[in-house]
Write an enzyme that holds these catalytic residues in place. Structure first.
Site, PDB file in Angstrom:
ATOM      1  N   LYS A  25     -11.830 -77.313 -13.999  1.00  0.00           N
ATOM      2  CA  LYS A  25     -11.937 -78.179 -13.251  1.00  0.00           C
ATOM      3  C   LYS A  25     -10.286 -77.761 -13.044  1.00  0.00           C
ATOM      4  O   LYS A  25     -10.344 -77.687 -11.102  1.00  0.00           O
ATOM      5  CB  LYS A  25     -11.382 -79.435 -14.324  1.00  0.00           C
ATOM      6  CG  LYS A  25     -13.394 -79.468 -14.186  1.00  0.00           C
ATOM      7  CD  LYS A  25     -13.580 -79.426 -15.790  1.00  0.00           C
ATOM      8  CE  LYS A  25     -15.163 -79.803 -16.123  1.00  0.00           C
ATOM      9  NZ  LYS A  25     -15.256 -79.590 -17.865  1.00  0.00           N
ATOM     10  N   TRP A  62     -18.609 -86.495 -22.274  1.00  0.00           N
ATOM     11  CA  TRP A  62     -18.653 -85.207 -23.217  1.00  0.00           C
ATOM     12  C   TRP A  62     -17.453 -85.625 -24.264  1.00  0.00           C
ATOM     13  O   TRP A  62     -17.944 -85.192 -25.276  1.00  0.00           O
ATOM     14  CB  TRP A  62     -17.335 -85.309 -22.502  1.00  0.00           C
ATOM     15  CG  TRP A  62     -17.754 -84.104 -21.337  1.00  0.00           C
ATOM     16  CD1 TRP A  62     -17.665 -84.657 -20.138  1.00  0.00           C
ATOM     17  CD2 TRP A  62     -18.222 -83.474 -21.380  1.00  0.00           C
ATOM     18  NE1 TRP A  62     -17.537 -83.819 -19.189  1.00  0.00           N
ATOM     19  CE2 TRP A  62     -19.092 -83.213 -19.987  1.00  0.00           C
ATOM     20  CE3 TRP A  62     -18.886 -82.243 -22.274  1.00  0.00           C
ATOM     21  CZ2 TRP A  62     -19.217 -81.963 -19.359  1.00  0.00           C
ATOM     22  CZ3 TRP A  62     -19.683 -81.236 -22.145  1.00  0.00           C
ATOM     23  CH2 TRP A  62     -19.417 -81.319 -20.744  1.00  0.00           C
ATOM     24  N   ASP A 114      -9.274 -83.469 -26.533  1.00  0.00           N
ATOM     25  CA  ASP A 114      -9.971 -82.464 -24.781  1.00  0.00           C
ATOM     26  C   ASP A 114      -9.573 -82.800 -23.162  1.00  0.00           C
ATOM     27  O   ASP A 114      -9.682 -84.194 -23.645  1.00  0.00           O
ATOM     28  CB  ASP A 114     -11.296 -82.874 -24.936  1.00  0.00           C
ATOM     29  CG  ASP A 114     -12.255 -81.811 -24.190  1.00  0.00           C
ATOM     30  OD1 ASP A 114     -11.637 -81.358 -23.336  1.00  0.00           O
ATOM     31  OD2 ASP A 114     -13.278 -82.488 -23.892  1.00  0.00           O
TER      32      ASP A 114
HETATM   33  C1  LIG Z   1     -16.024 -80.085 -18.665  1.00  0.00           C
HETATM   34  C2  LIG Z   1     -15.862 -80.638 -19.219  1.00  0.00           C
HETATM   35  C3  LIG Z   1     -16.639 -79.867 -20.974  1.00  0.00           C
HETATM   36  C4  LIG Z   1     -17.422 -78.478 -20.688  1.00  0.00           C
HETATM   37  O1  LIG Z   1     -16.700 -77.880 -20.417  1.00  0.00           O
HETATM   38  P1  LIG Z   1     -17.717 -76.291 -21.096  1.00  0.00           P
HETATM   39  O2  LIG Z   1     -16.023 -75.224 -20.640  1.00  0.00           O
HETATM   40  O3  LIG Z   1     -18.622 -76.555 -20.301  1.00  0.00           O
HETATM   41  O4  LIG Z   1     -17.546 -76.073 -22.248  1.00  0.00           O
HETATM   42  C5  LIG Z   1     -16.095 -80.661 -22.485  1.00  0.00           C
HETATM   43  N1  LIG Z   1     -15.371 -82.218 -22.412  1.00  0.00           N
HETATM   44  C6  LIG Z   1     -14.504 -81.938 -20.501  1.00  0.00           C
HETATM   45  C7  LIG Z   1     -13.971 -83.705 -20.672  1.00  0.00           C
HETATM   46  C8  LIG Z   1     -15.041 -81.322 -19.710  1.00  0.00           C
HETATM   47  O5  LIG Z   1     -14.607 -82.384 -18.609  1.00  0.00           O
END
Ligand SMILES: *Cc1c(COP(=O)(O)O)cnc(C)c1O
Length: 363
Positions: free
Chosen positions: A198, A104, A174
């Protein structure tokens, strides 16, 4: 009504608390006494405005968001934040410092490079992304616009357990896969972003917590929908928000409050993770954890079965017994147990029993 009973370990979208789903079902046809569902009313109505304000206030309270920060609802997922962060914060003459810890963070880096100059402030690529760097390894350059890190690498299963002090350089994180899974000192960050799907709701809404002074500095040449100040000024009501997703997030936040807040949720998540890592560590090499111990994630527990053919058998039998979502991401394979907030201790216990039974039969 008969419902299929499964142990949901999906990596995202992921399990939601059952009582939240039941509440949503019960309220589906009549939101807040309107006689309509939340999906059918104006986002300018009193009822929706209340939801908008109340739910953002809940995030503030639960996380202890200090004054001078705003909670925003955006769309486009965390993936749009990969672009919006540099578009808004990477001003000419500066460089964006990124910490590379796996899939990511590398996607965020790739996207930032389409906007401006990126520097890798620290990377664990040499170690196969099996750990996160020590916070002391992360040193922003004097010309850094910001430092970006991924608090939990959802695919590799490595997590920061403390965060660097970047001084006057804004720290951006993030937190998509561990947002609201533990308390966080928000004052260390200039901007935090997380897709909801999540730990806190369904897909469709992205939560951004941002220092107001930073949000206000959005460059004037950017289109309205790509600027943080648009959402700051409009209290996240610039255009039609994803109302149902936000409604669900609010229910999950109330559920977190009923659990006892983030300290209680963290304790539960730690117990679940300890249970699973315990089974791996006790197996004498039958199961092998993919992350180094100090960097192990509490929400994405990754491991391999010592023999590839047995691993296939493991995943097949697990599926037959109702364990959903265990195959690792296609980039790394193996096994990944996503045990987010709504995954119960009982589910984890059942999985540990399955792991031990499987080892007895094939070990
Ligand atoms: C799931 C995830 C993403 C992507 O998220 P989207 O909402 O599908 O764009 C980005 N960073 C992390 C750490 C994730 O777990």
């Amino acid at each position: 009504m008969l419902t299929k009973s499964v142990y949901n370990f999906n990596p995202g979208p992921a399990a939601l608390p059952r009582e939240v789903l039941e509440q949503a079902r019960d309220e589906l046809l009549d939101f807040a006494g309107t006689g309509m569902s939340v999906m059918e009313i104006s986002h300018r109505s009193v009822e929706y405005e209340r939801l908008n304000d109340e739910s953002r206030e809940r995030i503030r309270r639960l996380l202890g968001v200090p004054a001078g920060y705003e909670v925003l609802y955006l769309q486009g997922g965390a993936s749009l934040q990969f672009a919006m962060v540099p578009l808004n914060l990477l001003v000419p003459g500066k460089v964006a410092d990124y910490v590379s810890t796996g899939s990511w963070s590398n996607k965020a880096i790739k996207e930032a490079r389409t906007v401006g100059e990126v520097r890798i402030a620290a990377s664990t690529e040499q170690d196969g992304y099996r750990r996160v760097p020590d916070v002391g390894e992360i040193r922003p350059g004097p010309d850094a616009a910001y430092v970006h890190l991924t608090s939990n690498e959802t695919i590799g299963g490595v997590q920061f357990h403390d965060f660097p002090d970047t001084g006057s350089v804004p720290l951006v994180a993030d937190m998509s896969s561990d947002f609201m899974s533990r308390p966080v000192d928000v004052s260390k960050f200039a901007l935090i972003y997380a897709g909801a799907q999540k730990n806190v709701g369904p897909a469709g809404v992205t939560i951004v917590i941002v220092r107001e002074d930073i949000a206000r500095e959005s460059p004037k040449h950017l289109p309205a929908m790509l600027r943080y100040d648009t959402f700051l000024k409009s209290r996240s009501l610039y255009n039609t928000p994803p109302v149902f997703a936000i409604y669900m997030v609010n229910l999950v936040l109330q559920w977190i409050e009923r659990q006892g807040g983030l300290e209680a949720v963290e304790k539960l998540n730690r117990r679940k993770a300890d249970m699973l890592y315990g089974a791996i560590d006790r197996s004498g090499g039958f199961y092998r954890g993919l992350a180094e111990r100090e960097s192990r994630s509490t929400v994405n527990i990754t491991f391999a079965v010592h023999d590839p053919a047995l691993e296939k058998q493991f995943l097949k039998e697990a599926e037959q017994q109702g364990f959903v979502g265990l195959p690792g991401h296609r980039e790394v394979g193996h096994v990944r147990v996503s045990a987010y907030n709504a995954v119960s201790e009982e589910s984890c216990k059942a999985l540990v029993e399955f792991m031990e039974d499987f080892q007895r039969r094939y070990g």
